[in-house]
Scaffold this motif. Structure first.
Motif, mmCIF file in Angstrom:
data_model
loop_
_atom_site.group_PDB
_atom_site.id
_atom_site.type_symbol
_atom_site.label_atom_id
_atom_site.label_comp_id
_atom_site.label_asym_id
_atom_site.label_seq_id
_atom_site.Cartn_x
_atom_site.Cartn_y
_atom_site.Cartn_z
ATOM 1 N N ASN A 1 91.602 27.835 -23.479
ATOM 2 C CA ASN A 1 90.172 27.722 -23.120
ATOM 3 C C ASN A 1 89.545 26.476 -23.755
ATOM 4 O O ASN A 1 89.407 26.390 -24.968
ATOM 5 C CB ASN A 1 89.477 29.006 -23.580
ATOM 6 C CG ASN A 1 87.956 29.021 -23.423
ATOM 7 O OD1 ASN A 1 87.303 29.911 -23.958
ATOM 8 N ND2 ASN A 1 87.393 28.081 -22.727
ATOM 9 N N HIS B 1 89.210 27.031 -27.819
ATOM 10 C CA HIS B 1 90.170 28.062 -28.191
ATOM 11 C C HIS B 1 91.529 27.721 -27.570
ATOM 12 O O HIS B 1 91.925 28.327 -26.568
ATOM 13 C CB HIS B 1 89.673 29.420 -27.708
ATOM 14 C CG HIS B 1 88.193 29.658 -27.918
ATOM 15 N ND1 HIS B 1 87.651 29.908 -29.157
ATOM 16 C CD2 HIS B 1 87.133 29.658 -27.068
ATOM 17 C CE1 HIS B 1 86.343 30.083 -29.048
ATOM 18 N NE2 HIS B 1 86.002 29.930 -27.784
ATOM 19 N N GLU C 1 84.983 31.980 -20.446
ATOM 20 C CA GLU C 1 84.335 33.043 -21.219
ATOM 21 C C GLU C 1 82.819 33.156 -21.045
ATOM 22 O O GLU C 1 82.261 34.229 -21.222
ATOM 23 C CB GLU C 1 84.695 32.966 -22.720
ATOM 24 C CG GLU C 1 84.445 31.657 -23.406
ATOM 25 C CD GLU C 1 84.767 31.698 -24.908
ATOM 26 O OE1 GLU C 1 84.258 30.853 -25.620
ATOM 27 O OE2 GLU C 1 85.523 32.591 -25.356
ATOM 28 N N HIS C 2 82.106 32.114 -20.682
ATOM 29 C CA HIS C 2 80.642 32.219 -20.643
ATOM 30 C C HIS C 2 80.122 32.891 -19.384
ATOM 31 O O HIS C 2 78.976 33.320 -19.342
ATOM 32 C CB HIS C 2 79.997 30.838 -20.794
ATOM 33 C CG HIS C 2 80.369 30.157 -22.084
ATOM 34 N ND1 HIS C 2 80.300 28.804 -22.268
ATOM 35 C CD2 HIS C 2 80.836 30.662 -23.256
ATOM 36 C CE1 HIS C 2 80.696 28.501 -23.498
ATOM 37 N NE2 HIS C 2 81.040 29.614 -24.109
ATOM 38 N N ARG D 1 83.488 24.359 -37.005
ATOM 39 C CA ARG D 1 83.871 24.594 -35.613
ATOM 40 C C ARG D 1 82.777 25.367 -34.852
ATOM 41 O O ARG D 1 82.401 25.016 -33.742
ATOM 42 C CB ARG D 1 85.207 25.376 -35.604
ATOM 43 C CG ARG D 1 85.562 26.094 -34.332
ATOM 44 C CD ARG D 1 85.803 25.159 -33.155
ATOM 45 N NE ARG D 1 85.995 25.931 -31.940
ATOM 46 C CZ ARG D 1 85.017 26.386 -31.169
ATOM 47 N NH1 ARG D 1 83.755 26.095 -31.453
ATOM 48 N NH2 ARG D 1 85.290 27.092 -30.104
ATOM 49 N N HIS E 1 86.354 23.904 -24.249
ATOM 50 C CA HIS E 1 84.907 23.719 -24.150
ATOM 51 C C HIS E 1 84.656 22.226 -24.021
ATOM 52 O O HIS E 1 84.888 21.465 -24.967
ATOM 53 C CB HIS E 1 84.196 24.270 -25.380
ATOM 54 C CG HIS E 1 84.243 25.767 -25.450
ATOM 55 N ND1 HIS E 1 83.967 26.564 -24.365
ATOM 56 C CD2 HIS E 1 84.532 26.616 -26.460
ATOM 57 C CE1 HIS E 1 84.082 27.838 -24.703
ATOM 58 N NE2 HIS E 1 84.437 27.902 -25.962
HETATM 59 ZN ZN ZN Z 1 84.051 29.694 -26.999
#
Ligand code: ZN
Ligand code: FAD
Ligand code: MLT
Length: 506
Positions: free
Chosen positions: A425, A420, A461-462, A372, A427
């Motif tokens: 969240n 996540h 988050e980024h 992952r 991606h």
């Molecule tokens: Zn992440």
């Protein structure tokens, strides 16, 4: 339960990984265009230009720690998508040195970029033009640890994995964990409010940072380095720096709440038929695993192809449209294992899960997590990666991946979704052999409009960094952005700290 004990070796060779990354870097270094060329609409601010006398002054302030040669690594981001043209990198060791540097840069109106491990994914950690890089690489001392309360105080440049190892010998752990742990710094984690794989269990850094020491653009040191769990005196200023991405001050020290290390950890990797099943398994896991559930991640079959083809990894189970990674951790191995096994039996017999594997062995756990965590690295092998990191209500979560796949068709190499799930969240990553303006125009602003329409966030988050700052209005109101700009002007009146990042042009 026999299917769960089946195991295949996942991660065949580390050597292969080293070689392929190096080869990749050599190729891209040759091709990568400067950010100022790729984004011609961004204009250099009215800042001073570094002169010989500035370099001499820096050399006086931090003797032997001023770099002016071989700065490629500091100018280029991890994704190899942004390249600045800084001529100077400064490597202070103490808060006093950071303060003296910033005071001087403020007086000379020299723009700076704070840089930690340079693993950021939105172009925030590298210069856009010729900003001076202030690296926290040498600010790597643990300052104190209170074993009883689990309070750690360290300098901002401590590498996350190093702190984790240090805490481990005291039976403690760190509340944040991410794939970049071998390189990213605690200061960088706080500056980005990094999420990662433990957020489901411990919550965000807004809750776990107890105190911060920061240096403002003027050189003023703001000491909020409290170690207290409770402190309601005045405004909680440290929160402004958590997630500020180097635009309000340089974080020099961090005080963190560190939980007890879990005695018993198990990981299950499961295959399932649809994204709806992923959600059904998540619901069941919350219900049946309760307090021992510590991570819930998913990847789609296209992500698995990246792991297999680009990273030469093996899946421990046969092929499925979706995969779920569940981690449990707690203080009583027997109790946790029983709970997990009962849960696995239930999801198998109800048909939610078709196949899976479960393990408590540390190496095998690590191998499953690698599958992952190394996806970000695997995608880079395709060439250019358009990386998105959004929060969405779970019912719409995977629809975005499908919508983008349909929209982009054969223009791109692939569209993959992982992330996540437990934190809502996603991606979403798109790859193509090289950067393409046409592909970019198909993705943005369509994707951001789509997310805003579902009342999601364009950055879970980024952060916004350089690449996403102009889309802030998709997730924040005009009045909120006005207030953010006022805060920026108060903290950094000459706007020297990480210009061209986070906020749209003033
Ligand atoms: Zn992440
Ligand atoms: P940098 O990349 O150096 O900087 C990031 C930003 O913080 C920049 O704007 C920089 O100016 C600012 N900054 C850095 N240090 C300071 C400081 N001391 N004071 C003020 N500002 C500072 N992120 C997640 O949230 N969750 C994940 O799961 C995750 N996984 C990742 C996996 C991989 C393989 C990679 C490459 C990245 C991942 N990231 C993830 C993104 C990245 O690792 C995080 O954002 C991390 O917190 C950045 O830390 P850093 O030290 O590398 O900061
Ligand atoms: C992750 O969770 O793997 C990281 O945030 C990196 C990525 O989005 O690729």
């Amino acid at each position: 339960m026999n299917t769960f004990t089946r195991w295949c070796a996942l991660n065949r060779t580390k050597l292969h990984r080293t070689i392929s990354i190096r080869q990749f870097q050599t190729t891209t270094r040759r091709l990568l265009e400067l950010t100022s060329v790729r984004y011609p609409n961004v204009k250099r601010g009215n800042y001073g230009t570094v002169q010989d006398r500035d370099v001499s002054e820096f050399e006086r302030l931090i003797p032997g720690r001023v770099l002016t040669d071989s700065l490629d690594g500091y100018n280029t981001d991890w994704l190899k998508t942004c390249r600045g043209a800084s001529q100077v990198v400064l490597r202070p060791k103490s808060t006093e040195e950071v303060s003296a540097i910033l005071k001087y840069c403020s007086e000379r109106k020299l723009a700076v970029v704070p840089q930690g491990g340079n693993t950021g994914l939105v172009g925030g950690s590298v210069p856009v033009f010729d900003e001076i890089v202030i690296s926290t690489q040498l600010m790597n001392k643990i300052i104190s640890l209170d074993e009883i309360s689990g309070t750690l105080v360290c300098q901002a440049g401590c590498v996350l994995a190093t702190v984790e190892d240090y805490l481990s010998s005291y039976n403690l752990t760190i509340p944040v964990d991410l794939g970049a742990k071998g390189s990213c710094h605690i200061g960088g984690n706080v500056a980005t409010n990094a999420g990662g794989i433990r957020l489901l269990r411990y919550g965000s850094l807004h809750g776990n940072v107890l105190g911060l020491e920061t240096v403002l653009a003027s050189g003023e040191v703001v000491d909020c380095l409290s170690t207290l769990r409770k402190d309601n005196t005045g405004y909680d200023l440290k929160q402004l720096f958590v997630g500020s991405e180097g635009t309000l001050g340089i974080i020099t020290a961090v005080s963190l709440n560190c939980p007890q290390k879990s005695q018993a950890v198990s990981v299950a990797f499961l295959g399932c038929k649809s994204f709806q099943t992923v959600l059904d398994i998540f619901k069941e896991s919350r219900h049946q695993l309760g307090e021992v559930l510590s991570a819930f991640e998913f990847l789609d079959s296209q992500s698995m192809t990246v792991a297999k083809e680009n990273l030469k990894m093996n899946s421990p189970i046969e092929d499925f449209p979706f995969y779920v990674l569940i981690e449990t951790s707690g203080s009583n191995g027997k109790h946790d294992e029983e709970k997990l096994n009962q849960f696995l039996e239930n999801v198998m017999s109800s048909g939610l899960v078709q196949d899976g594997t479960v393990t408590t062995e540390p190496t095998k756990i690590q191998n499953i997590w690698s599958l992952r965590e190394r996806l970000a690295e695997g995608l880079l092998h395709d060439g250019y990666c358009y990386k998105y990191d959004v929060s969405l209500p779970l019912p719409s979560f995977y629809n975005l991946v499908e919508a983008m796949r349909e929209r982009l068709g054969t223009m791109v190499t692939r569209v993959v979704g992982y992330g996540h799930v437990g934190d809502g969240n996603l991606h979403l990553n798109v790859t193509s052999p090289e950067y393409s303006k046409e592909v970019m125009a198909k993705i943005e602003p369509y994707l951001y409009d789509w997310v805003a329409d579902k009342k999601g966030s364009i950055s879970a988050e980024h952060g916004l960094g350089f690449k996403k700052k102009d889309f802030i209005y998709h997730s924040k109101s005009k009045s909120a952005v006005v207030l953010m700009k006022e805060i920026k002007k108060t903290f950094d009146p000459n706007m020297i700290l990480n210009p061209y990042k986070v906020l749209p042009d003033f």
